[in-house]
Design a protein around this motif. Sequence first.
Motif, PDB file in Angstrom:
ATOM      1  N   GLN A  18      64.988   3.914  88.462  1.00 22.33           N
ATOM      2  CA  GLN A  18      64.373   2.806  87.746  1.00 22.33           C
ATOM      3  C   GLN A  18      64.806   2.816  86.283  1.00 22.33           C
ATOM      4  OE1 GLN A  18      62.633   0.317  88.762  1.00 22.33           O
ATOM      5  NE2 GLN A  18      61.803   0.886  90.767  1.00 22.33           N
TER       6      GLN A  18
ATOM      7  N   HIS B 297      62.365   8.954  97.033  1.00 22.64           N
ATOM      8  CA  HIS B 297      62.525   7.809  96.131  1.00 22.64           C
ATOM      9  C   HIS B 297      63.872   7.902  95.426  1.00 22.64           C
ATOM     10  CE1 HIS B 297      58.198   8.736  96.570  1.00 22.64           C
ATOM     11  NE2 HIS B 297      58.124   7.434  96.769  1.00 22.64           N
TER      12      HIS B 297
ATOM     13  N   ASP C 156      62.806   0.285  95.496  1.00 23.29           N
ATOM     14  CA  ASP C 156      62.538  -1.084  95.079  1.00 23.29           C
ATOM     15  C   ASP C 156      63.804  -1.921  95.211  1.00 23.29           C
ATOM     16  OD1 ASP C 156      59.907  -0.775  94.461  1.00 23.29           O
ATOM     17  OD2 ASP C 156      60.206  -0.541  92.309  1.00 23.29           O
TER      18      ASP C 156
ATOM     19  N   ASP D 208      53.315   4.187  92.271  1.00 15.93           N
ATOM     20  CA  ASP D 208      52.447   3.181  91.683  1.00 15.93           C
ATOM     21  C   ASP D 208      51.034   3.390  92.204  1.00 15.93           C
ATOM     22  OD1 ASP D 208      54.321   1.946  90.224  1.00 15.93           O
ATOM     23  OD2 ASP D 208      54.190   0.008  91.191  1.00 15.93           O
TER      24      ASP D 208
ATOM     25  N   GLY E  32      60.214   0.093  99.790  1.00 16.38           N
ATOM     26  CA  GLY E  32      59.642  -0.773  98.777  1.00 16.38           C
ATOM     27  C   GLY E  32      58.623  -0.062  97.929  1.00 16.38           C
ATOM     28  N   GLY E  33      58.425  -0.564  96.711  1.00 14.29           N
ATOM     29  CA  GLY E  33      57.372  -0.026  95.874  1.00 14.29           C
ATOM     30  C   GLY E  33      57.881   0.924  94.822  1.00 14.29           C
ATOM     31  N   ASP E  34      57.642   0.584  93.553  1.00 18.24           N
ATOM     32  CA  ASP E  34      58.001   1.451  92.437  1.00 18.24           C
ATOM     33  C   ASP E  34      57.241   2.741  92.631  1.00 18.24           C
ATOM     34  OD1 ASP E  34      58.842   2.426  90.056  1.00 18.24           O
ATOM     35  OD2 ASP E  34      57.978   0.830  88.832  1.00 18.24           O
TER      36      ASP E  34
ATOM     37  N   THR F  38      61.207  -1.279  86.089  1.00 19.27           N
ATOM     38  CA  THR F  38      60.013  -0.673  86.666  1.00 19.27           C
ATOM     39  C   THR F  38      58.837  -1.638  86.660  1.00 19.27           C
ATOM     40  OG1 THR F  38      58.455   1.156  86.488  1.00 19.27           O
ATOM     41  CG2 THR F  38      59.401   0.365  84.432  1.00 19.27           C
ATOM     42  N   THR F  39      58.053  -1.611  87.728  1.00 13.55           N
ATOM     43  CA  THR F  39      56.837  -2.429  87.780  1.00 13.55           C
ATOM     44  C   THR F  39      55.616  -1.618  87.361  1.00 13.55           C
ATOM     45  OG1 THR F  39      56.507  -1.881  90.120  1.00 13.55           O
ATOM     46  CG2 THR F  39      57.752  -3.888  89.619  1.00 13.55           C
TER      47      THR F  39
END
Length: 253
Positions: free
Chosen positions: A93, A89, A142, A211, A206-208, A98-99
Amino acid sequence: MTTIYVPYHLDERLDGLVDEPADVTVIVEFPEDGDIWGRLAVLYERVADEVSGAEAPVVISGDCTTVLGTVAGLQRRGVDPAIVWFDAHGDVQTLETTTSGYIGGMPLRVLVGYRPELIADRLGIRALAEERAVLVDARDLDPAEEEYLRGSGIRRFRLQDLKLPDGPLVVHVDLDVVDGAELPATRSALPRAGRAVARGGAREGGGDHRDGEGGRGGPRVHLAARKRRRGAGVRPNDLQRLPKGSEQVSDST
Protein backbone atom coordinates in the motif's frame (compact mmCIF):
# COMPACT_ATOMS: atom_id res chain seq x y z
CA MET A 1 22.18 -17.19 15.32
CA THR A 2 21.30 -14.03 17.29
CA THR A 3 17.65 -13.49 18.23
CA ILE A 4 16.59 -9.85 18.45
CA TYR A 5 13.20 -9.19 20.08
CA VAL A 6 11.36 -5.97 19.24
CA PRO A 7 8.23 -5.92 21.46
CA TYR A 8 6.29 -3.29 19.57
CA HIS A 9 3.41 -2.94 17.18
CA LEU A 10 4.48 0.19 15.33
CA ASP A 11 5.18 2.58 18.26
CA GLU A 12 2.99 0.73 20.76
CA ARG A 13 4.64 -1.57 23.30
CA LEU A 14 3.43 -5.14 22.74
CA ASP A 15 4.81 -7.72 25.15
CA GLY A 16 4.24 -11.48 25.17
CA LEU A 17 5.30 -12.37 21.62
CA VAL A 18 7.99 -14.83 22.74
CA ASP A 19 8.02 -17.60 25.34
CA GLU A 20 11.79 -17.68 25.85
CA PRO A 21 14.34 -14.88 26.34
CA ALA A 22 15.93 -13.53 23.17
CA ASP A 23 19.62 -12.63 22.95
CA VAL A 24 18.73 -8.94 22.61
CA THR A 25 15.55 -7.02 23.46
CA VAL A 26 15.18 -3.59 21.84
CA ILE A 27 13.46 -0.97 24.02
CA VAL A 28 13.43 2.74 23.17
CA GLU A 29 12.13 6.03 24.51
CA PHE A 30 10.04 7.69 21.83
CA PRO A 31 10.02 11.47 21.44
CA GLU A 32 6.88 13.04 22.85
CA ASP A 33 6.22 14.97 19.68
CA GLY A 34 6.91 14.28 16.03
CA ASP A 35 5.11 12.29 13.37
CA ILE A 36 4.71 8.52 13.34
CA TRP A 37 7.51 8.07 10.78
CA GLY A 38 9.93 9.94 13.02
CA ARG A 39 8.95 7.84 16.03
CA LEU A 40 9.40 4.64 14.06
CA ALA A 41 12.78 5.85 12.81
CA VAL A 42 13.96 6.03 16.45
CA LEU A 43 12.97 2.39 17.00
CA TYR A 44 14.27 1.04 13.70
CA GLU A 45 17.57 2.89 14.11
CA ARG A 46 18.14 0.77 17.24
CA VAL A 47 17.08 -2.38 15.37
CA ALA A 48 19.52 -1.54 12.57
CA ASP A 49 22.34 -1.07 15.09
CA GLU A 50 21.68 -4.49 16.61
CA VAL A 51 21.32 -6.25 13.24
CA SER A 52 24.50 -4.70 11.85
CA GLY A 53 26.57 -6.30 14.58
CA ALA A 54 24.75 -9.62 14.92
CA GLU A 55 25.68 -13.06 13.62
CA ALA A 56 22.81 -14.51 11.54
CA PRO A 57 20.21 -12.14 13.03
CA VAL A 58 16.64 -13.31 13.62
CA VAL A 59 14.31 -10.41 14.41
CA ILE A 60 11.01 -11.09 16.18
CA SER A 61 8.50 -8.26 16.21
CA GLY A 62 4.83 -7.34 16.35
CA ASP A 63 4.44 -5.88 12.87
CA CYS A 64 5.96 -6.05 9.41
CA THR A 65 7.49 -2.56 9.32
CA THR A 66 10.33 -3.67 11.61
CA VAL A 67 11.89 -5.16 8.48
CA LEU A 68 13.01 -1.62 7.63
CA GLY A 69 15.44 -1.73 10.56
CA THR A 70 16.56 -5.23 9.58
CA VAL A 71 17.39 -4.24 6.00
CA ALA A 72 19.05 -0.99 7.11
CA GLY A 73 21.30 -2.95 9.47
CA LEU A 74 22.32 -5.47 6.84
CA GLN A 75 23.11 -2.77 4.31
CA ARG A 76 25.30 -1.01 6.89
CA ARG A 77 27.45 -4.11 7.17
CA GLY A 78 27.84 -4.31 3.40
CA VAL A 79 25.18 -6.92 2.65
CA ASP A 80 22.99 -6.30 -0.40
CA PRO A 81 20.03 -8.61 0.26
CA ALA A 82 17.10 -9.70 -1.84
CA ILE A 83 13.87 -10.22 0.08
CA VAL A 84 11.44 -13.13 0.24
CA TRP A 85 8.15 -11.93 1.75
CA PHE A 86 5.83 -14.59 3.18
CA ASP A 87 2.56 -12.80 3.97
CA ALA A 88 -1.15 -13.26 3.36
CA HIS A 89 -1.21 -9.56 2.44
CA GLY A 90 0.79 -7.63 -0.14
CA ASP A 91 2.12 -4.88 2.15
CA VAL A 92 2.50 -2.69 -0.95
CA GLN A 93 0.00 0.00 0.00
CA THR A 94 0.90 3.69 -0.15
CA LEU A 95 -0.40 6.74 1.68
CA GLU A 96 -2.26 7.55 -1.52
CA THR A 97 -3.96 4.16 -1.91
CA THR A 98 -4.59 2.92 1.63
CA THR A 99 -8.19 3.01 2.84
CA SER A 100 -7.22 2.53 6.50
CA GLY A 101 -4.07 4.62 6.83
CA TYR A 102 -2.35 1.59 8.39
CA ILE A 103 1.41 1.96 7.99
CA GLY A 104 1.92 -1.76 8.56
CA GLY A 105 0.45 -2.33 5.10
CA MET A 106 3.28 -0.43 3.38
CA PRO A 107 6.74 -1.84 4.30
CA LEU A 108 7.45 -3.89 1.18
CA ARG A 109 6.54 -0.90 -0.98
CA VAL A 110 8.88 1.31 1.10
CA LEU A 111 11.73 -1.19 0.67
CA VAL A 112 11.48 -1.00 -3.12
CA GLY A 113 11.65 2.79 -3.16
CA TYR A 114 8.31 4.35 -2.26
CA ARG A 115 8.73 7.90 -0.88
CA PRO A 116 12.15 7.48 0.77
CA GLU A 117 11.79 10.81 2.55
CA LEU A 118 9.23 9.25 4.91
CA ILE A 119 11.67 6.92 6.68
CA ALA A 120 14.10 5.14 4.33
CA ASP A 121 16.35 8.20 4.02
CA ARG A 122 16.41 8.61 7.80
CA LEU A 123 17.65 5.03 8.16
CA GLY A 124 20.00 5.15 5.19
CA ILE A 125 18.13 2.40 3.33
CA ARG A 126 19.08 1.92 -0.31
CA ALA A 127 15.99 0.87 -2.26
CA LEU A 128 15.84 -2.76 -3.35
CA ALA A 129 15.22 -3.39 -7.04
CA GLU A 130 11.68 -4.73 -7.48
CA GLU A 131 13.11 -7.71 -9.33
CA ARG A 132 14.92 -8.74 -6.12
CA ALA A 133 11.68 -8.97 -4.13
CA VAL A 134 9.49 -12.08 -4.01
CA LEU A 135 5.97 -12.17 -2.54
CA VAL A 136 4.80 -15.61 -1.40
CA ASP A 137 1.20 -16.78 -0.85
CA ALA A 138 -0.33 -13.29 -0.71
CA ARG A 139 -4.08 -13.78 -1.04
CA ASP A 140 -5.77 -10.72 0.46
CA LEU A 141 -4.95 -7.79 -1.82
CA ASP A 142 -6.74 -4.54 -2.49
CA PRO A 143 -7.43 -3.55 -6.12
CA ALA A 144 -4.71 -0.88 -5.88
CA GLU A 145 -2.20 -3.50 -4.74
CA GLU A 146 -3.23 -5.89 -7.51
CA GLU A 147 -2.80 -3.12 -10.06
CA TYR A 148 0.62 -2.15 -8.73
CA LEU A 149 1.87 -5.74 -8.64
CA ARG A 150 0.73 -6.41 -12.22
CA GLY A 151 3.02 -3.64 -13.43
CA SER A 152 5.92 -4.09 -11.00
CA GLY A 153 8.98 -6.30 -11.07
CA ILE A 154 8.02 -7.99 -7.78
CA ARG A 155 7.46 -11.67 -8.47
CA ARG A 156 4.56 -13.57 -6.88
CA PHE A 157 4.61 -17.28 -6.08
CA ARG A 158 2.62 -19.91 -4.32
CA LEU A 159 4.80 -21.66 -1.77
CA GLN A 160 5.01 -24.87 -3.77
CA ASP A 161 6.26 -22.96 -6.83
CA LEU A 162 8.70 -20.65 -5.05
CA LYS A 163 11.91 -19.68 -6.85
CA LEU A 164 14.40 -17.84 -4.67
CA PRO A 165 16.29 -14.80 -5.92
CA ASP A 166 20.07 -14.97 -6.10
CA GLY A 167 22.37 -13.66 -3.40
CA PRO A 168 21.93 -13.15 0.34
CA LEU A 169 18.34 -13.11 1.51
CA VAL A 170 16.11 -11.48 4.06
CA VAL A 171 13.32 -13.99 4.68
CA HIS A 172 10.30 -12.21 6.17
CA VAL A 173 7.46 -14.30 7.61
CA ASP A 174 4.19 -12.86 8.81
CA LEU A 175 2.47 -15.78 10.54
CA ASP A 176 -0.84 -14.85 8.91
CA VAL A 177 0.57 -16.57 5.81
CA VAL A 178 -0.27 -19.85 7.58
CA ASP A 179 -3.80 -21.16 7.01
CA GLY A 180 -5.93 -19.59 9.73
CA ALA A 181 -7.48 -22.98 10.47
CA GLU A 182 -4.03 -24.24 11.49
CA LEU A 183 -2.90 -21.15 13.41
CA PRO A 184 -6.09 -19.55 14.81
CA ALA A 185 -4.28 -17.40 17.40
CA THR A 186 -3.03 -15.12 14.63
CA ARG A 187 -5.37 -12.12 14.64
CA SER A 188 -5.22 -11.50 10.94
CA ALA A 189 -5.67 -15.20 10.11
CA LEU A 190 -6.90 -15.98 6.61
CA PRO A 191 -7.70 -19.25 4.84
CA ARG A 192 -5.30 -20.43 2.19
CA ALA A 193 -6.36 -20.14 -1.44
CA GLY A 194 -9.04 -22.65 -2.29
CA ARG A 195 -10.45 -22.88 1.26
CA ALA A 196 -13.96 -21.56 1.79
CA VAL A 197 -13.99 -18.24 3.60
CA ALA A 198 -16.25 -18.03 6.62
CA ARG A 199 -14.63 -15.41 8.84
CA GLY A 200 -16.96 -12.45 9.22
CA GLY A 201 -17.86 -12.37 5.56
CA ALA A 202 -14.25 -11.86 4.53
CA ARG A 203 -13.40 -12.65 0.95
CA GLU A 204 -10.34 -13.66 -1.00
CA GLY A 205 -8.42 -10.79 -2.52
CA GLY A 206 -9.84 -7.70 -0.89
CA GLY A 207 -9.55 -5.29 1.98
CA ASP A 208 -6.76 -2.99 3.13
CA HIS A 209 -5.29 -5.50 5.51
CA ARG A 210 -6.11 -5.36 9.20
CA ASP A 211 -8.73 -2.65 8.64
CA GLY A 212 -10.94 -2.46 11.69
CA GLU A 213 -8.57 -4.67 13.72
CA GLY A 214 -6.22 -1.99 14.97
CA GLY A 215 -3.52 -3.29 12.67
CA ARG A 216 -2.55 -6.07 15.05
CA GLY A 217 -1.43 -9.43 13.88
CA GLY A 218 0.95 -11.75 15.70
CA PRO A 219 4.73 -12.23 15.60
CA ARG A 220 6.54 -11.54 12.34
CA VAL A 221 9.63 -13.62 11.89
CA HIS A 222 12.32 -13.61 9.44
CA LEU A 223 11.71 -17.44 9.74
CA ALA A 224 10.08 -20.82 10.29
CA ALA A 225 8.09 -21.50 13.40
CA ARG A 226 6.31 -24.70 14.34
CA LYS A 227 2.60 -24.45 14.90
CA ARG A 228 1.92 -23.12 18.37
CA ARG A 229 -1.02 -23.60 20.70
CA ARG A 230 -3.65 -20.88 20.69
CA GLY A 231 -2.42 -17.77 22.42
CA ALA A 232 1.20 -18.91 22.61
CA GLY A 233 4.16 -16.88 21.52
CA VAL A 234 7.09 -17.83 19.33
CA ARG A 235 10.16 -19.43 20.90
CA PRO A 236 13.59 -18.72 19.41
CA ASN A 237 14.26 -22.48 19.38
CA ASP A 238 11.30 -22.91 17.02
CA LEU A 239 13.30 -21.25 14.25
CA GLN A 240 14.93 -23.83 12.02
CA ARG A 241 17.24 -23.98 8.99
CA LEU A 242 17.34 -20.29 8.27
CA PRO A 243 19.05 -19.03 5.11
CA LYS A 244 22.11 -16.86 5.41
CA GLY A 245 21.34 -13.18 5.74
CA SER A 246 18.65 -11.94 8.09
CA GLU A 247 15.47 -13.58 9.19
CA GLN A 248 12.63 -11.75 10.83
CA VAL A 249 9.60 -13.14 12.60
CA SER A 250 6.38 -11.20 12.61
CA ASP A 251 3.23 -12.46 14.26
CA SER A 252 -0.04 -10.71 14.47
CA THR A 253 -1.57 -12.46 17.43
